[in-house]
Design a protein around this motif. Structure first.
Motif, mmCIF file in Angstrom:
data_model
loop_
_atom_site.group_PDB
_atom_site.id
_atom_site.type_symbol
_atom_site.label_atom_id
_atom_site.label_comp_id
_atom_site.label_asym_id
_atom_site.label_seq_id
_atom_site.Cartn_x
_atom_site.Cartn_y
_atom_site.Cartn_z
ATOM 1 N N ARG A 152 0.825 -1.196 0.000
ATOM 2 C CA ARG A 152 0.000 0.000 0.000
ATOM 3 C C ARG A 152 0.866 1.256 0.000
ATOM 4 N N ILE A 153 0.253 2.359 -0.421
ATOM 5 C CA ILE A 153 0.980 3.626 -0.479
ATOM 6 C C ILE A 153 0.240 4.682 0.324
ATOM 7 N N ASN A 154 0.951 5.764 0.624
ATOM 8 C CA ASN A 154 0.410 6.886 1.374
ATOM 9 C C ASN A 154 -0.491 7.718 0.470
ATOM 10 N N ALA A 155 -1.785 7.784 0.802
ATOM 11 C CA ALA A 155 -2.745 8.548 0.003
ATOM 12 C C ALA A 155 -3.109 9.866 0.659
ATOM 13 N N GLY A 156 -2.376 10.258 1.704
ATOM 14 C CA GLY A 156 -2.749 11.476 2.419
ATOM 15 C C GLY A 156 -3.883 11.186 3.386
ATOM 16 N N TYR A 157 -4.840 12.107 3.478
ATOM 17 C CA TYR A 157 -5.979 11.961 4.391
ATOM 18 C C TYR A 157 -5.493 11.473 5.755
ATOM 19 N N MET A 158 -4.668 12.307 6.385
ATOM 20 C CA MET A 158 -4.021 11.972 7.649
ATOM 21 C C MET A 158 -4.722 12.646 8.823
ATOM 22 N N VAL A 159 -4.504 12.078 10.010
ATOM 23 C CA VAL A 159 -4.907 12.719 11.261
ATOM 24 C C VAL A 159 -3.665 12.757 12.142
ATOM 25 N N CYS A 160 -3.370 13.936 12.696
ATOM 26 C CA CYS A 160 -2.131 14.125 13.442
ATOM 27 C C CYS A 160 -2.390 14.680 14.832
ATOM 28 N N GLN A 161 -1.605 14.218 15.776
ATOM 29 C CA GLN A 161 -1.538 14.835 17.094
ATOM 30 C C GLN A 161 -0.528 15.986 17.020
ATOM 31 N N PRO A 162 -0.652 16.981 17.884
ATOM 32 C CA PRO A 162 0.265 18.131 17.801
ATOM 33 C C PRO A 162 1.728 17.756 18.022
ATOM 34 N N GLU A 163 1.988 16.588 18.619
ATOM 35 C CA GLU A 163 3.376 16.149 18.814
ATOM 36 C C GLU A 163 4.122 15.975 17.493
ATOM 37 N N ILE A 164 3.389 15.892 16.397
ATOM 38 C CA ILE A 164 4.045 15.710 15.099
ATOM 39 C C ILE A 164 4.950 16.880 14.754
ATOM 40 N N PHE A 165 4.649 18.061 15.293
ATOM 41 C CA PHE A 165 5.483 19.225 15.010
ATOM 42 C C PHE A 165 6.902 19.035 15.534
ATOM 43 N N ASP A 166 7.063 18.233 16.580
ATOM 44 C CA ASP A 166 8.398 17.981 17.140
ATOM 45 C C ASP A 166 9.264 17.161 16.186
ATOM 46 N N TYR A 167 8.656 16.519 15.209
ATOM 47 C CA TYR A 167 9.394 15.705 14.251
ATOM 48 C C TYR A 167 9.885 16.530 13.056
ATOM 49 N N ILE A 168 9.459 17.789 12.981
ATOM 50 C CA ILE A 168 9.784 18.638 11.826
ATOM 51 C C ILE A 168 10.816 19.674 12.247
ATOM 52 N N GLU A 169 11.946 19.693 11.569
ATOM 53 C CA GLU A 169 13.043 20.572 11.980
ATOM 54 C C GLU A 169 12.891 21.989 11.442
ATOM 55 N N ASP A 170 12.769 22.122 10.100
ATOM 56 C CA ASP A 170 12.742 23.462 9.522
ATOM 57 C C ASP A 170 12.121 23.413 8.127
#
Length: 258
Positions: free
Chosen positions: A185-203
């Motif tokens: 399977r592949i990533n089709a988008g349509y995601m749900v995220c917790q705010p902790e996901i921002f900690d995984y993004i650097e810049d």
């Protein structure tokens, strides 16, 4: 819950139209594909959107600025200090925040830039160039039940995108680029995220589909909502024409609204 739409990348050049507007604003049946995606979410009661703009972001802003006016009967009274009166507005009950997330910012960076508009809340996230008949209420229920940081929708199609290795509990154990032998399977988008996901993004240079999702998978925080229904992205003129044909036939699978 807010819905974040990624609509800022250069994308593929589908036609001459792509030089005049960003891909999410290319029309299917007379309306931008971005509008179709928003209608999907609105059908399930999600009406607050944050749009990550970039390439030709003024086109997106101008379209929404005119949308309310274009869906109303209007009286312009030039005898009374140029007053304007709106009649019979039929536009959707949307709240739309349009954010210039930069011309060259990567997908992760765009998400990080809209953090101030989301705050410490869960949010939905998808790409601005793909439509689906996914049950968004069921997607959200699945996300809330497993308690992990991020859920993405996983579908079976011809392999062109990042591939997902999914275990028996629907946990994504790895997120990687496709190979010639892949059949998963592949990533089709349509995601749900917790705010902790921002900690995984650097810049701004962070590609969301690289380090953030790969790290979340390694930590057991990335889950797959398996969707076996309709999904179609719009990367080529052939795909655009296919979507147009379905819409004009009155049999568009993604049209869940009246």
């Amino acid at each position: 819950m807010k819905v974040v739409l990624l609509a800022g990348g250069f994308g593929t050049r589908i036609s001459e139209e792509s030089h005049l507007k960003p891909k999410p604003m290319i029309e299917i049946g007379g309306k931008p594909i971005l509008w179709h995606i928003m209608k999907e979410y609105s059908f399930y009661g999600f009406n607050e959107f944050i749009i990550c703009c970039g390439y030709k972001q003024h086109v997106v802003k101008e379209w929404f600025a005119d949308y309310y006016l274009h869906n109303s009967d209007v009286t312009f009274d030039f005898t009374r200090e140029n007053q304007m009166e709106i009649h019979n507005n039929v536009s959707e009950p949307w709240k739309v925040t349009l954010v210039d997330t930069g011309l060259n910012t990567m997908t992760g960076g765009r998400i990080k830039r809209v953090q101030p508009y989301i705050g410490n809340e869960s949010f939905m996230l998808t790409y601005g160039d793909g439509v689906s008949d996914i049950n968004i209420s069921e997607l959200l229920r699945f996300h809330q039940e497993h308690g992990k940081i991020i859920t993405l929708t996983a579908i079976n199609v011809e392999q062109r995108f990042g591939v997902l290795d999914i275990d028996e509990s629907d946990k994504i154990v790895s997120f990687r680029e496709k190979s010639i032998n892949d059949g998963g399977r592949i990533n089709a988008g349509y995601m749900v995220c917790q705010p902790e996901i921002f900690d995984y993004i650097e810049d701004d240079a962070t590609v969301f589909e690289k380090e953030p999702l790969e790290t979340a998978a390694k930590q057991g925080e990335l889950m797959a909502y398996k969707h076996d229904g309709y999904w179609q992205c719009m990367d080529t003129k052939r795909e655009k024409d296919k979507l147009d044909e379905l819409w004009n036939s009155g049999k568009a699978p993604w049209k869940t609204w009246d």
